[in-house]
Design a protein around this motif. Structure first.
Motif, PDB file in Angstrom:
ATOM      1  N   UNK A 118     -12.271  -1.160  15.650  1.00  0.00           N
ATOM      2  CA  UNK A 118     -13.667  -0.723  15.627  1.00  0.00           C
ATOM      3  C   UNK A 118     -13.961   0.217  14.468  1.00  0.00           C
ATOM      4  N   UNK A 119     -13.134   1.243  14.274  1.00  0.00           N
ATOM      5  CA  UNK A 119     -13.369   2.244  13.238  1.00  0.00           C
ATOM      6  C   UNK A 119     -12.333   2.094  12.118  1.00  0.00           C
ATOM      7  N   UNK A 120     -12.752   2.137  10.843  1.00  0.00           N
ATOM      8  CA  UNK A 120     -11.763   2.245   9.770  1.00  0.00           C
ATOM      9  C   UNK A 120     -11.092   3.614   9.840  1.00  0.00           C
ATOM     10  N   UNK A 121      -9.821   3.654   9.504  1.00  0.00           N
ATOM     11  CA  UNK A 121      -9.075   4.909   9.608  1.00  0.00           C
ATOM     12  C   UNK A 121      -8.444   5.275   8.270  1.00  0.00           C
ATOM     13  N   UNK A 122      -8.194   6.559   8.108  1.00  0.00           N
ATOM     14  CA  UNK A 122      -7.436   7.082   6.977  1.00  0.00           C
ATOM     15  C   UNK A 122      -6.102   7.570   7.520  1.00  0.00           C
ATOM     16  N   UNK A 123      -5.010   6.982   7.042  1.00  0.00           N
ATOM     17  CA  UNK A 123      -3.670   7.352   7.496  1.00  0.00           C
ATOM     18  C   UNK A 123      -2.793   7.604   6.284  1.00  0.00           C
ATOM     19  N   UNK A 124      -1.683   8.289   6.515  1.00  0.00           N
ATOM     20  CA  UNK A 124      -0.792   8.668   5.424  1.00  0.00           C
ATOM     21  C   UNK A 124       0.635   8.787   5.933  1.00  0.00           C
ATOM     22  N   UNK A 125       1.561   8.978   5.022  1.00  0.00           N
ATOM     23  CA  UNK A 125       2.945   9.236   5.423  1.00  0.00           C
ATOM     24  C   UNK A 125       2.972  10.429   6.358  1.00  0.00           C
ATOM     25  N   UNK A 126       3.665  10.277   7.470  1.00  0.00           N
ATOM     26  CA  UNK A 126       3.741  11.349   8.449  1.00  0.00           C
ATOM     27  C   UNK A 126       2.727  11.237   9.565  1.00  0.00           C
ATOM     28  N   UNK A 127       1.699  10.396   9.418  1.00  0.00           N
ATOM     29  CA  UNK A 127       0.742  10.199  10.512  1.00  0.00           C
ATOM     30  C   UNK A 127       1.466   9.613  11.714  1.00  0.00           C
ATOM     31  N   UNK A 140     -18.394   5.662   9.713  1.00  0.00           N
ATOM     32  CA  UNK A 140     -17.550   6.232   8.685  1.00  0.00           C
ATOM     33  C   UNK A 140     -16.078   6.183   9.086  1.00  0.00           C
ATOM     34  N   UNK A 141     -15.266   6.751   8.215  1.00  0.00           N
ATOM     35  CA  UNK A 141     -13.821   6.818   8.449  1.00  0.00           C
ATOM     36  C   UNK A 141     -13.473   7.808   9.550  1.00  0.00           C
ATOM     37  N   UNK A 142     -12.322   7.585  10.174  1.00  0.00           N
ATOM     38  CA  UNK A 142     -11.685   8.593  11.012  1.00  0.00           C
ATOM     39  C   UNK A 142     -10.338   8.919  10.391  1.00  0.00           C
ATOM     40  N   UNK A 143     -10.161  10.170   9.994  1.00  0.00           N
ATOM     41  CA  UNK A 143      -8.856  10.635   9.518  1.00  0.00           C
ATOM     42  C   UNK A 143      -7.992  10.893  10.744  1.00  0.00           C
ATOM     43  N   UNK A 144      -6.935  10.125  10.905  1.00  0.00           N
ATOM     44  CA  UNK A 144      -6.153  10.191  12.145  1.00  0.00           C
ATOM     45  C   UNK A 144      -5.421  11.515  12.314  1.00  0.00           C
ATOM     46  N   UNK A 145      -5.322  12.305  11.255  1.00  0.00           N
ATOM     47  CA  UNK A 145      -4.594  13.570  11.331  1.00  0.00           C
ATOM     48  C   UNK A 145      -5.498  14.784  11.512  1.00  0.00           C
ATOM     49  N   UNK A 158       0.852  -1.187   0.000  1.00  0.00           N
ATOM     50  CA  UNK A 158       0.000   0.000   0.000  1.00  0.00           C
ATOM     51  C   UNK A 158       0.886   1.235   0.000  1.00  0.00           C
ATOM     52  N   UNK A 159       0.557   2.194  -0.829  1.00  0.00           N
ATOM     53  CA  UNK A 159       1.260   3.473  -0.863  1.00  0.00           C
ATOM     54  C   UNK A 159       0.561   4.427   0.096  1.00  0.00           C
ATOM     55  N   UNK A 160       1.249   4.800   1.181  1.00  0.00           N
ATOM     56  CA  UNK A 160       0.659   5.713   2.161  1.00  0.00           C
ATOM     57  C   UNK A 160       0.837   7.181   1.789  1.00  0.00           C
ATOM     58  N   UNK A 161       1.580   7.454   0.738  1.00  0.00           N
ATOM     59  CA  UNK A 161       1.846   8.844   0.374  1.00  0.00           C
ATOM     60  C   UNK A 161       0.602   9.689   0.234  1.00  0.00           C
ATOM     61  N   UNK A 162      -0.343   9.293  -0.593  1.00  0.00           N
ATOM     62  CA  UNK A 162      -1.567  10.100  -0.747  1.00  0.00           C
ATOM     63  C   UNK A 162      -2.611   9.822   0.328  1.00  0.00           C
ATOM     64  N   UNK A 163      -2.347   8.865   1.201  1.00  0.00           N
ATOM     65  CA  UNK A 163      -3.323   8.455   2.197  1.00  0.00           C
ATOM     66  C   UNK A 163      -3.987   7.157   1.790  1.00  0.00           C
ATOM     67  N   UNK A 164      -4.275   6.307   2.756  1.00  0.00           N
ATOM     68  CA  UNK A 164      -4.887   5.016   2.467  1.00  0.00           C
ATOM     69  C   UNK A 164      -5.840   4.648   3.600  1.00  0.00           C
ATOM     70  N   UNK A 165      -6.894   3.932   3.230  1.00  0.00           N
ATOM     71  CA  UNK A 165      -7.861   3.455   4.210  1.00  0.00           C
ATOM     72  C   UNK A 165      -7.362   2.130   4.781  1.00  0.00           C
TER      73      UNK A 165
END
Length: 370
Positions: A152-161, A225-230, A78-85
Motif C-alpha cells: 500500500x505505502x512506498x517505504x524508505x529502508x536502509x542497511x540495518x532496518x 507519501x513515503x514511510x521511513x521504516x526507521x 540496489x544499494x541499501x547503504x544510503x537508503x532506497x525507496x
C-alpha cells in the motif's frame, strides 16, 4: 563455546538470553554487533544488509541457493547503504545482516515485525534451498534473505532496518486443544467466558466502536507519501489513513484489495512461560487474511508487564470478493507454545515495547493525537 544439550524441560521457544548464547556460540553470526533492543524476549530482529535486488517475481529457491535464483531473476541491484525507496507492487530480495549455523536440534521460524505488518509491507524470510517461506530447518547453515513487497505505502529502508523477526525453537512445544484449555483455566488468555480452543484460542473482531465517536478502524489511502521504516512519530495519520466508523450497524464490508487496521474484541494475555502466534489466514472463517505479523511475546497483555487490557491489532485484507465482517465474528486463532526458559525481561517491562496495553493502534510511524 559449545551449546549445552537440552533437557526435556527445555523444549520450546528460546528466550532472549538463550538467543544471546546462540550468538556467542556462533550459531547466529551477525555482520556487526547486535543493535540495542535487537534481541526481544522471544525473538531476534533481523537487519537488512547492504544489497537488495528488484525481482521479476516472488520465488522459492528449491534445490538452488538464493544467490543462484537472484542471478536468474533479478532486474537490477540496489544499494541499501544510503537508503532506497521500495515501491508498491514490486518484489525485492534483500540480504540480511545475520547468517546462521544452527545445531542439528534447533530450528527457527520468521515473521514480519508488528510495525512492518501494520504498514502493509509483505515480508518473508528465505533460506538457501528453501521449500517454504519463513521456515528455517533444524541444523541450517547459510545466509538469510528477506523478500519485501510493499502493498500500500512506498517505504524508505536502509542497511540495518528491521522488518522481520525470527524465533528459535528446540523440539515441538506447541499446545494441543486440551493444553490450550488448561492454560486458559490457569491464567485467562482472552477476556471471553467460553472461548473456542479448536486449533488455538479463537479471536473475534470488535466492530462496536472505540470511544464516543464509534471509531472501529482505519482504511489505508492510496498514492501517499513515503514511510521511513526507521522513524517513529514521523507521519501524519490523516495523510495515510481514513478512519472507519461503525454507524451503529456493527458490520463492515471489506473492499477487495483494500487494507484495514482493526482490533480484537478480546483482551489478550501471553503468560511469561509461553509465546503465541496468530494464524495469518483461516479459510474456514472467510476469504480474507488477518494479521501479517503474528508473533506475541511472553508478557504481552500481562499486568506484571504493565499490559493489562491489551487487544490484538488485526491487519486485514480481503481477497477477491467483498466480504462482510460482523461484530464479534471469529477472525483468527492464537496458537500458544511453551518457552524453553522464561525470559529475564518480559514484553513491555521497560523494553520500550511499542504495543503493550494497546487498543486500536496504528504502527509506531504515525504521530499520536496531541
Amino acid at each position: 563455546m559449545a551449546i549445552q544439550a537440552a533437557t526435556a524441560e527445555e523444549q520450546g521457544i528460546f528466550a532472549a538470553h538463550q538467543i544471546a548464547a546462540l550468538a556467542e556460540a556462533g550459531a547466529i553470526r551477525p555482520a556487526e554487533p547486535f543493535a540495542e533492543n535487537q534481541i526481544q524476549p522471544a525473538s531476534l530482529d533481523l537487519r537488512l544488509g547492504r544489497r537488495a535486488w528488484r525481482m521479476r517475481a516472488s520465488f522459492l529457491p528449491g534445490a538452488r541457493s538464493v544467490a543462484e535464483s537472484i542471478a536468474c531473476h533479478a532486474l537490477h541491484e540496489i544499494d541499501l547503504g544510503p537508503g532506497a525507496v521500495l515501491e508498491t507492487g514490486c518484489v525485492y530480495i534483500a540480504e540480511l545482516a545475520e547468517t546462521l549455523a544452527l545445531p542439528a536440534d534447533i530450528a527457527a521460524a520468521a515473521n514480519p515485525k508488528s510495525s512492518t505488518g501494520r504498514i502493509d509491507v509483505f515480508t518473508r524470510v528465505i533460506t538457501d534451498r528453501a521449500r517454504a517461506f519463513d521456515t528455517v530447518e533444524a541444523g541450517y547453515h547459510g545466509p538469510l534473505f528477506a523478500e519485501i513487497s510493499p502493498r500500500t505505502f512506498p517505504i524508505l529502508a536502509r542497511s540495518g532496518s528491521r522488518l522481520s523477526q525470527i524465533r528459535f525453537r528446540r523440539g515441538n512445544a506447541r499446545l494441543d486443544d486440551d493444553a490450550h484449555e488448561a492454560l486458559h483455566l490457569r491464567q485467562k488468555l482472552v477476556s471471553l467466558e467460553n472461548p473456542c480452543f479448536t486449533g488455538g484460542v479463537s479471536i473475534s473482531i470488535d466492530l462496536s466502536g472505540f470511544g464516543g465517536d464509534g471509531l472501529i478502524g482505519y482504511r489505508a489511502k492510496r498514492h501517499t507519501g513515503l514511510i521511513d521504516v526507521d522513524k517513529s512519530d514521523a507521519c501524519e495519520v490523516a495523510d495515510y489513513w481514513e478512519p472507519v466508523f461503525s454507524g451503529g450497524r456493527g458490520e463492515l464490508v471489506l473492499d477487495p484489495g483494500e487494507f484495514y487496521i482493526l482490533a480484537s474484541k478480546e483482551e489478550v494475555l501471553v503468560p511469561p512461560d509461553h509465546a503465541a502466534e496468530m494464524t495469518p489466514f483461516d479459510a474456514l472463517v472467510g476469504e480474507f487474511r488477518v494479521h501479517y505479523a503474528g508473533f506475541f511475546d511472553p508478557g504481552f497483555g500481562a499486568s506484571e508487564a504493565d499490559g493489562a487490557g491489551a487487544r490484538a491489532v488485526l491487519e486485514v485484507r480481503s481477497h477477491d470478493v467483498p466480504f462482510i465482517l460482523e461484530d464479534g465474528q471469529p477472525v483468527g486463532r492464537l496458537v500458544y507454545e511453551r518457552m524453553a526458559q522464561i525470559p529475564h525481561d518480559l514484553y513491555g517491562a521497560g523494553l520500550g515495547s511499542n504495543y503493550q496495553s494497546q487498543g486500536l493502534k496504528l504502527s509506531k510511524h504515525f504521530r499520536l493525537p496531541r
